[in-house]
Design a protein around this motif. Sequence first.
Motif, PDB file in Angstrom:
ATOM      1  N   TYR A  43       0.841  -1.187   0.000  1.00 31.63           N
ATOM      2  CA  TYR A  43       0.000   0.000   0.000  1.00 31.63           C
ATOM      3  C   TYR A  43       0.877   1.236   0.000  1.00 31.63           C
ATOM      4  CZ  TYR A  43      -4.112  -2.788   1.182  1.00 31.63           C
ATOM      5  OH  TYR A  43      -5.141  -3.699   1.169  1.00 31.63           O
ATOM      6  N   TYR A  94      -6.846 -17.521   1.607  1.00 28.46           N
ATOM      7  CA  TYR A  94      -8.230 -17.841   1.310  1.00 28.46           C
ATOM      8  C   TYR A  94      -8.729 -18.797   2.379  1.00 28.46           C
ATOM      9  CZ  TYR A  94      -6.582 -16.298  -3.211  1.00 28.46           C
ATOM     10  OH  TYR A  94      -6.004 -15.589  -4.216  1.00 28.46           O
ATOM     11  N   TYR A  96      -9.574 -12.126   7.852  1.00 32.50           N
ATOM     12  CA  TYR A  96      -8.884 -11.587   6.700  1.00 32.50           C
ATOM     13  C   TYR A  96      -8.159 -10.306   7.011  1.00 32.50           C
ATOM     14  CZ  TYR A  96     -11.221 -15.101   4.042  1.00 32.50           C
ATOM     15  OH  TYR A  96     -11.636 -16.299   3.557  1.00 32.50           O
ATOM     16  N   MET A 124     -16.415  -8.748   4.626  1.00 30.74           N
ATOM     17  CA  MET A 124     -15.534  -8.401   5.738  1.00 30.74           C
ATOM     18  C   MET A 124     -15.332  -6.888   5.815  1.00 30.74           C
ATOM     19  SD  MET A 124     -14.952 -11.608   6.255  1.00 30.74           S
ATOM     20  CE  MET A 124     -13.814 -11.518   7.616  1.00 30.74           C
ATOM     21  N   PHE A 127     -13.240  -4.043   8.471  1.00 34.55           N
ATOM     22  CA  PHE A 127     -12.275  -3.941   9.564  1.00 34.55           C
ATOM     23  C   PHE A 127     -12.073  -2.482   9.942  1.00 34.55           C
ATOM     24  CE2 PHE A 127     -10.950  -8.295   8.931  1.00 34.55           C
ATOM     25  CZ  PHE A 127     -11.074  -8.497   7.580  1.00 34.55           C
ATOM     26  N   LEU A 174      -4.822  -3.332  13.808  1.00 37.62           N
ATOM     27  CA  LEU A 174      -6.225  -3.723  13.718  1.00 37.62           C
ATOM     28  C   LEU A 174      -6.905  -3.544  15.066  1.00 37.62           C
ATOM     29  CD1 LEU A 174      -8.461  -5.052  11.943  1.00 37.62           C
ATOM     30  CD2 LEU A 174      -7.742  -7.233  12.932  1.00 37.62           C
ATOM     31  N   GLN A 202     -13.946 -12.512   0.813  1.00 34.28           N
ATOM     32  CA  GLN A 202     -13.162 -13.725   1.021  1.00 34.28           C
ATOM     33  C   GLN A 202     -12.442 -14.088  -0.262  1.00 34.28           C
ATOM     34  OE1 GLN A 202     -15.609 -16.888   2.423  1.00 34.28           O
ATOM     35  NE2 GLN A 202     -16.125 -15.881   4.334  1.00 34.28           N
ATOM     36  N   GLY A 203     -11.161 -14.324  -0.150  1.00 32.85           N
ATOM     37  CA  GLY A 203     -10.388 -14.761  -1.309  1.00 32.85           C
ATOM     38  C   GLY A 203     -10.052 -13.664  -2.287  1.00 32.85           C
ATOM     39  N   ALA A 204     -10.446 -12.430  -1.973  1.00 35.31           N
ATOM     40  CA  ALA A 204     -10.180 -11.335  -2.913  1.00 35.31           C
ATOM     41  C   ALA A 204      -8.693 -11.011  -2.944  1.00 35.31           C
ATOM     42  CB  ALA A 204     -10.976 -10.105  -2.519  1.00 35.31           C
ATOM     43  N   ARG A 205      -8.259 -10.589  -4.093  1.00 33.57           N
ATOM     44  CA  ARG A 205      -6.863 -10.208  -4.254  1.00 33.57           C
ATOM     45  C   ARG A 205      -6.644  -8.738  -3.943  1.00 33.57           C
ATOM     46  NH1 ARG A 205      -4.172 -14.224  -6.922  1.00 33.57           N
ATOM     47  NH2 ARG A 205      -2.564 -12.831  -7.708  1.00 33.57           N
ATOM     48  N   GLU A 206      -7.693  -8.071  -3.489  1.00 27.69           N
ATOM     49  CA  GLU A 206      -7.547  -6.671  -3.084  1.00 27.69           C
ATOM     50  C   GLU A 206      -8.226  -6.504  -1.729  1.00 27.69           C
ATOM     51  OE1 GLU A 206      -8.593  -7.252  -7.347  1.00 27.69           O
ATOM     52  OE2 GLU A 206      -9.780  -7.406  -5.530  1.00 27.69           O
ATOM     53  N   GLN A 207      -7.791  -5.533  -0.997  1.00 31.30           N
ATOM     54  CA  GLN A 207      -8.511  -5.109   0.200  1.00 31.30           C
ATOM     55  C   GLN A 207      -8.383  -3.604   0.247  1.00 31.30           C
ATOM     56  OE1 GLN A 207      -8.069  -7.515   3.684  1.00 31.30           O
ATOM     57  NE2 GLN A 207      -8.619  -5.844   5.054  1.00 31.30           N
ATOM     58  N   TYR A 208      -9.535  -2.938   0.252  1.00 30.26           N
ATOM     59  CA  TYR A 208      -9.532  -1.493   0.081  1.00 30.26           C
ATOM     60  C   TYR A 208      -9.769  -0.790   1.406  1.00 30.26           C
ATOM     61  CZ  TYR A 208      -9.603  -2.580  -4.829  1.00 30.26           C
ATOM     62  OH  TYR A 208      -9.283  -3.065  -6.055  1.00 30.26           O
ATOM     63  N   PHE A 209      -9.284   0.437   1.446  1.00 28.40           N
ATOM     64  CA  PHE A 209      -9.404   1.265   2.637  1.00 28.40           C
ATOM     65  C   PHE A 209     -10.191   2.531   2.330  1.00 28.40           C
ATOM     66  CE2 PHE A 209      -6.696  -0.475   5.985  1.00 28.40           C
ATOM     67  CZ  PHE A 209      -6.051  -1.481   5.291  1.00 28.40           C
ATOM     68  N   GLY A 210     -10.854   3.019   3.352  1.00 28.38           N
ATOM     69  CA  GLY A 210     -11.435   4.340   3.276  1.00 28.38           C
ATOM     70  C   GLY A 210     -10.340   5.390   3.413  1.00 28.38           C
TER      71      GLY A 210
END
Lengths: 119, 114
Positions: free
Chosen positions: A37, A99, A105, B31, B33, B45, B98-106
């Motif tokens: 990131y 996964y 996660y 999900m 967080f 976290l 679940q299983g995503a190749r990205e995780q985004y943030f605000g």
Amino acid sequence: AQKITQTQPGMFVQEKEAVTLDCTYDTSDPSYGLFWYKQPSSGEMIFLIYQGSYDQQNATEGRYSLNFQKARKSANLVISASQLGDSAMYFCAMREPAYSGAGSYQLTFGKGTKLSVIP
Amino acid sequence: SAVISQKPSRDICQRGTSLTIQCQVDSQVTMMFWYRQQPGQSLTLIATANQGSEATYESGFVIDKFPISRPNLTFSTLTVSNMSPEDSSIYLCSGGEQGAREQYFGPGTRLTVT
């Protein structure tokens, strides 16, 4: 022990040059995902690139590529042709497992590397 | 890709008060967080926000201090209660599948407690 280690608190790079930001990780799970990131001074976290532990090829996204060396547990970010706008904090993060139907996660982050691009 | 917004973007609060931060995702995500980033530090976290059940808190964070709601798959709130100057941080909401190749943030909420 730290799960994600970024040993370079700060880095300088000349504009238009390439730069490598180091990241090593520690996990015993065979399935994991590695993220990079970018955080500019505004504070937002911008997703750059992802590498799964089972991916056969190194991930690439435009000027960003990930040099994934599984045996060494390293996932270095390479930025080609640096631009002034690349000046920011860069965080390496890991998700384990990559996964899972029942797992969580959340990401574990390294301490970050502050990149400064010099004109 | 999911677009995540947060309100407020920043606030200055008095010690002893509470602030509720809202997180809105433009699509349903399994999900969500909440992370805290203290000045000059990395992200830690706080909790995983679960729809329809209590949030799952990480070590060092408790529900009384950081109550979280997740009424549906696109929205969550984090309240920082009885604030002290040590709560001055950026609070970031994150979402993913679940299983995503990205995780985004605000974009984060920059909180200063005086």
